[in-house]
Motif scaffolding. Structure first.
Motif, PDB file in Angstrom:
ATOM      1  N   ILE A  82       7.575   1.978 -12.930  1.00 58.82           N
ATOM      2  CA  ILE A  82       6.994   2.434 -11.674  1.00 58.82           C
ATOM      3  C   ILE A  82       7.126   1.344 -10.620  1.00 58.82           C
ATOM      4  N   ALA A  83       7.552   1.742  -9.423  1.00 58.47           N
ATOM      5  CA  ALA A  83       7.759   0.735  -8.375  1.00 58.47           C
ATOM      6  C   ALA A  83       7.741   1.376  -7.000  1.00 58.47           C
ATOM      7  N   MET A  84       7.418   0.547  -6.016  1.00 59.89           N
ATOM      8  CA  MET A  84       7.596   0.882  -4.604  1.00 59.89           C
ATOM      9  C   MET A  84       8.596  -0.143  -4.057  1.00 59.89           C
ATOM     10  N   PRO A  85       9.901   0.124  -4.185  1.00 57.44           N
ATOM     11  CA  PRO A  85      10.915  -0.907  -3.903  1.00 57.44           C
ATOM     12  C   PRO A  85      11.446  -0.917  -2.478  1.00 57.44           C
ATOM     13  N   GLU A  86      10.683  -0.375  -1.537  1.00 61.26           N
ATOM     14  CA  GLU A  86      11.213  -0.125  -0.195  1.00 61.26           C
ATOM     15  C   GLU A  86      11.682  -1.362   0.557  1.00 61.26           C
ATOM     16  N   THR A  87      11.025  -2.515   0.373  1.00 61.30           N
ATOM     17  CA  THR A  87      11.434  -3.686   1.149  1.00 61.30           C
ATOM     18  C   THR A  87      12.870  -4.100   0.841  1.00 61.30           C
ATOM     19  N   GLY A  88      13.392  -3.679  -0.310  1.00 61.31           N
ATOM     20  CA  GLY A  88      14.769  -3.996  -0.674  1.00 61.31           C
ATOM     21  C   GLY A  88      15.796  -3.183   0.082  1.00 61.31           C
TER      22      GLY A  88
ATOM     23  N   ASP B 267       5.660   3.889   1.534  1.00 64.43           N
ATOM     24  CA  ASP B 267       5.070   5.028   2.235  1.00 64.43           C
ATOM     25  C   ASP B 267       4.498   5.997   1.202  1.00 64.43           C
ATOM     26  N   VAL B 268       4.485   7.278   1.497  1.00 63.19           N
ATOM     27  CA  VAL B 268       3.939   8.344   0.634  1.00 63.19           C
ATOM     28  C   VAL B 268       2.545   7.998   0.105  1.00 63.19           C
ATOM     29  N   GLY B 269       1.768   7.281   0.905  1.00 61.44           N
ATOM     30  CA  GLY B 269       0.455   6.846   0.466  1.00 61.44           C
ATOM     31  C   GLY B 269       0.492   5.635  -0.435  1.00 61.44           C
ATOM     32  N   GLY B 270       1.647   5.010  -0.580  1.00 56.42           N
ATOM     33  CA  GLY B 270       1.785   3.846  -1.447  1.00 56.42           C
ATOM     34  C   GLY B 270       0.950   2.664  -0.989  1.00 56.42           C
ATOM     35  N   THR B 271       0.861   2.455   0.328  1.00 55.38           N
ATOM     36  CA  THR B 271       0.046   1.321   0.786  1.00 55.38           C
ATOM     37  C   THR B 271      -1.437   1.571   0.535  1.00 55.38           C
ATOM     38  N   HIS B 272      -1.837   2.837   0.530  1.00 57.35           N
ATOM     39  CA  HIS B 272      -3.218   3.192   0.182  1.00 57.35           C
ATOM     40  C   HIS B 272      -3.503   2.844  -1.269  1.00 57.35           C
TER      41      HIS B 272
ATOM     42  N   ALA C 232      -5.521  -1.753  -5.497  1.00 55.97           N
ATOM     43  CA  ALA C 232      -5.292  -2.385  -6.799  1.00 55.97           C
ATOM     44  C   ALA C 232      -6.139  -3.655  -6.905  1.00 55.97           C
ATOM     45  N   PRO C 233      -6.454  -4.090  -8.117  1.00 54.99           N
ATOM     46  CA  PRO C 233      -7.300  -5.284  -8.277  1.00 54.99           C
ATOM     47  C   PRO C 233      -6.670  -6.520  -7.626  1.00 54.99           C
ATOM     48  N   GLY C 234      -7.518  -7.325  -6.993  1.00 55.20           N
ATOM     49  CA  GLY C 234      -7.050  -8.577  -6.403  1.00 55.20           C
ATOM     50  C   GLY C 234      -5.866  -8.372  -5.476  1.00 55.20           C
ATOM     51  N   GLU C 235      -4.816  -9.167  -5.705  1.00 55.10           N
ATOM     52  CA  GLU C 235      -3.614  -9.088  -4.878  1.00 55.10           C
ATOM     53  C   GLU C 235      -2.428  -8.494  -5.654  1.00 55.10           C
ATOM     54  N   LEU C 236      -2.727  -7.794  -6.756  1.00 55.99           N
ATOM     55  CA  LEU C 236      -1.635  -7.190  -7.527  1.00 55.99           C
ATOM     56  C   LEU C 236      -0.844  -6.208  -6.677  1.00 55.99           C
ATOM     57  N   GLY C 237      -1.543  -5.417  -5.884  1.00 49.06           N
ATOM     58  CA  GLY C 237      -0.862  -4.439  -5.044  1.00 49.06           C
ATOM     59  C   GLY C 237      -0.008  -5.086  -3.964  1.00 49.06           C
ATOM     60  N   THR C 238      -0.487  -6.201  -3.419  1.00 51.77           N
ATOM     61  CA  THR C 238       0.297  -6.923  -2.420  1.00 51.77           C
ATOM     62  C   THR C 238       1.603  -7.410  -3.025  1.00 51.77           C
ATOM     63  N   ARG C 239       1.519  -7.955  -4.218  1.00 55.86           N
ATOM     64  CA  ARG C 239       2.722  -8.438  -4.892  1.00 55.86           C
ATOM     65  C   ARG C 239       3.706  -7.295  -5.141  1.00 55.86           C
ATOM     66  N   LEU C 240       3.211  -6.150  -5.622  1.00 55.33           N
ATOM     67  CA  LEU C 240       4.092  -5.023  -5.905  1.00 55.33           C
ATOM     68  C   LEU C 240       4.711  -4.470  -4.624  1.00 55.33           C
ATOM     69  N   ALA C 241       3.922  -4.423  -3.552  1.00 60.97           N
ATOM     70  CA  ALA C 241       4.428  -3.892  -2.286  1.00 60.97           C
ATOM     71  C   ALA C 241       5.509  -4.780  -1.690  1.00 60.97           C
ATOM     72  N   LEU C 242       5.296  -6.091  -1.720  1.00 62.87           N
ATOM     73  CA  LEU C 242       6.243  -7.009  -1.082  1.00 62.87           C
ATOM     74  C   LEU C 242       7.512  -7.187  -1.902  1.00 62.87           C
TER      75      LEU C 242
ATOM     76  N   ALA D  26       0.871  -0.033 -19.130  1.00 65.48           N
ATOM     77  CA  ALA D  26      -0.423  -0.712 -19.079  1.00 65.48           C
ATOM     78  C   ALA D  26      -0.692  -1.293 -17.702  1.00 65.48           C
ATOM     79  N   ASP D  27       0.332  -1.859 -17.073  1.00 64.89           N
ATOM     80  CA  ASP D  27       0.137  -2.448 -15.749  1.00 64.89           C
ATOM     81  C   ASP D  27      -0.078  -1.375 -14.686  1.00 64.89           C
ATOM     82  N   ALA D  28       0.541  -0.212 -14.863  1.00 66.26           N
ATOM     83  CA  ALA D  28       0.300   0.889 -13.930  1.00 66.26           C
ATOM     84  C   ALA D  28      -1.146   1.362 -14.016  1.00 66.26           C
ATOM     85  N   ILE D  29      -1.675   1.410 -15.233  1.00 66.04           N
ATOM     86  CA  ILE D  29      -3.082   1.785 -15.411  1.00 66.04           C
ATOM     87  C   ILE D  29      -3.987   0.717 -14.802  1.00 66.04           C
ATOM     88  N   LEU D  30      -3.679  -0.558 -15.044  1.00 66.16           N
ATOM     89  CA  LEU D  30      -4.457  -1.656 -14.479  1.00 66.16           C
ATOM     90  C   LEU D  30      -4.492  -1.581 -12.954  1.00 66.16           C
ATOM     91  N   CYS D  31      -3.364  -1.240 -12.350  1.00 68.33           N
ATOM     92  CA  CYS D  31      -3.253  -1.223 -10.886  1.00 68.33           C
ATOM     93  C   CYS D  31      -3.785   0.063 -10.259  1.00 68.33           C
TER      94      CYS D  31
END
Length: 361
Positions: A132-138, A144-149, A154-164, A172-177
């Motif tokens: 699972i990924a949001m690879p748009e910056t590449g 989009d599609v509500g991905g930034t929401h 996501a806990p801490g800065e995990l979502g920031t890391r995945l977005a950037l 397991a990481d998808a469930i965590l996030c």
């Protein structure tokens, strides 16, 4: 061949994305047809559950039809892409508020628009094959599609890391996030989906859900949270390099290959999404950003490099983070006037008392 298939059996209705050669990527017509079926099934008392899957062995959905977006941004006036996003984002919001259990089988690759038709559902199932990924910056774009929401929550800065970075994560990481709820082994999916036609969702889950294999993000939270909490992308990169660990350095190197404009806009979008609250308000923001991307040279260049010519050597403009000024970022959030998506002003998408996000989880 129909790009999306619909059928009912027992008390379940099935959506099957059916473009396996294109990794089930979404077209505008597919979005409109799914929305129409959801309307039909919402009012059909024989349908108790909706299930979405992808045809083939590779994944649920790799995203939207970005070749079409590339051609529209390069040769057209952008209206076709804007119209696609308008209907796609409305579908994403609809899924989040669907009054019946909406079960997303997130087996294999689930990226971009695939996240939009699955991770807003009320029951989200991953397997050991999930990526699972949001690879748009590449590709010079922004999640989009509500991905930034989703990633903002996501806990801490995990979502920031995945977005950037656009990094892929497993079950397991998808469930965590917060992008998924349950793990079902891929070998059991056939029986699980069959059970959904005959049993209540909770009972079907109880019969098939297992413990997901361990992920990796929980053990990396300390440096991810510390590094990605910085105020600017430049500072994030510096913190990652200063950390010294191989995973942190790899994250920094990945960031430096992404569109400088896209990563800066993405950081701003995720941070702003945290304060916007409701999904509809975030989708309104994402629509502004997406439409602005149509006028950015990086979107056409990124898709060319990754998908059209496949030389994997995009020539970003501007080429470095330092060349992207705050004003350059701010213009992506400029209101669109009478072209706004307007979801936040549409009122509730479900009647009082009906199930919303989380129903059946």
């Amino acid at each position: 061949m129909n790009d999306v298939l619909f059928r009912t059996g027992g008390h379940a209705a099935r959506i099957t994305l059916n473009r396996p050669r294109a990794l089930n990527s979404l077209t505008h017509d597919m979005v409109l047809r799914i929305d129409a079926k959801l309307t039909e099934w919402e009012h059909d008392p024989a349908v108790g559950t909706v299930v979405i899957t992808g045809e083939g062995e590779r994944g649920l959905c790799a995203g939207g039809d970005i070749r079409a977006i590339h051609d529209d941004a390069r040769d057209g006036d952008g209206r076709a892409s804007a119209a696609f996003w308008r209907d796609e984002y409305r579908l994403n919001a609809r899924i989040a508020h669907y009054p019946k259990p909406y079960v997303a089988v997130m087996d294999g690759i689930v990226m971009g628009g695939g996240v939009g038709v699955s991770a807003h559902g009320s029951v989200r199932v991953v397997t050991e094959r999930s990526a699972i990924a949001m690879p748009e910056t590449g590709i010079g774009f922004v999640p989009d599609v509500g991905g930034t929401h989703l990633l903002a929550r996501a806990p801490g800065e995990l979502g920031t890391r995945l977005a950037l970075t656009g990094a892929r994560i497993g079950a397991a990481d998808a469930i965590l996030c917060g992008l998924a709820d349950h793990y079902v082994p891929s070998a059991a999916l056939g029986d699980f989906v069959a059970d959904l036609a005959e049993r209540p969702v909770r009972e079907a889950l109880a019969r098939h859900v297992r413990q997901a294999p361990p992920g990796v993000l929980a053990g990396r939270r300390e440096w991810i949270d510390s590094c990605f909490a910085a105020d600017t992308v430049e500072d994030i990169v510096q913190r990652l390099l200063d950390h010294g660990g191989p995973e942190a350095r790899e994250a920094a190197e990945t960031l430096l290959t992404r569109s400088p404009t896209a990563v800066k806009v993405t950081l701003a979008a995720v941070r702003r999404a945290r304060g916007l609250g409701a999904l509809e308000r975030v989708l309104d923001q994402e629509y502004r950003v997406s439409c602005a991307c149509l006028g950015s040279p990086d979107l056409v260049e990124g898709i060319r490099a990754q998908v059209v010519d496949k030389d994997r050597a995009p020539r970003w403009s501007p080429a470095t983070l330092g060349e992207v000024a705050d004003a350059d970022v701010e213009r992506f959030f400029t209101p669109l006037g009478d072209r706004e998506l307007g979801l936040a002003g549409d009122g509730p998408l479900t009647a009082p008392g009906t199930a919303g996000p989380g129903a059946g989880r």
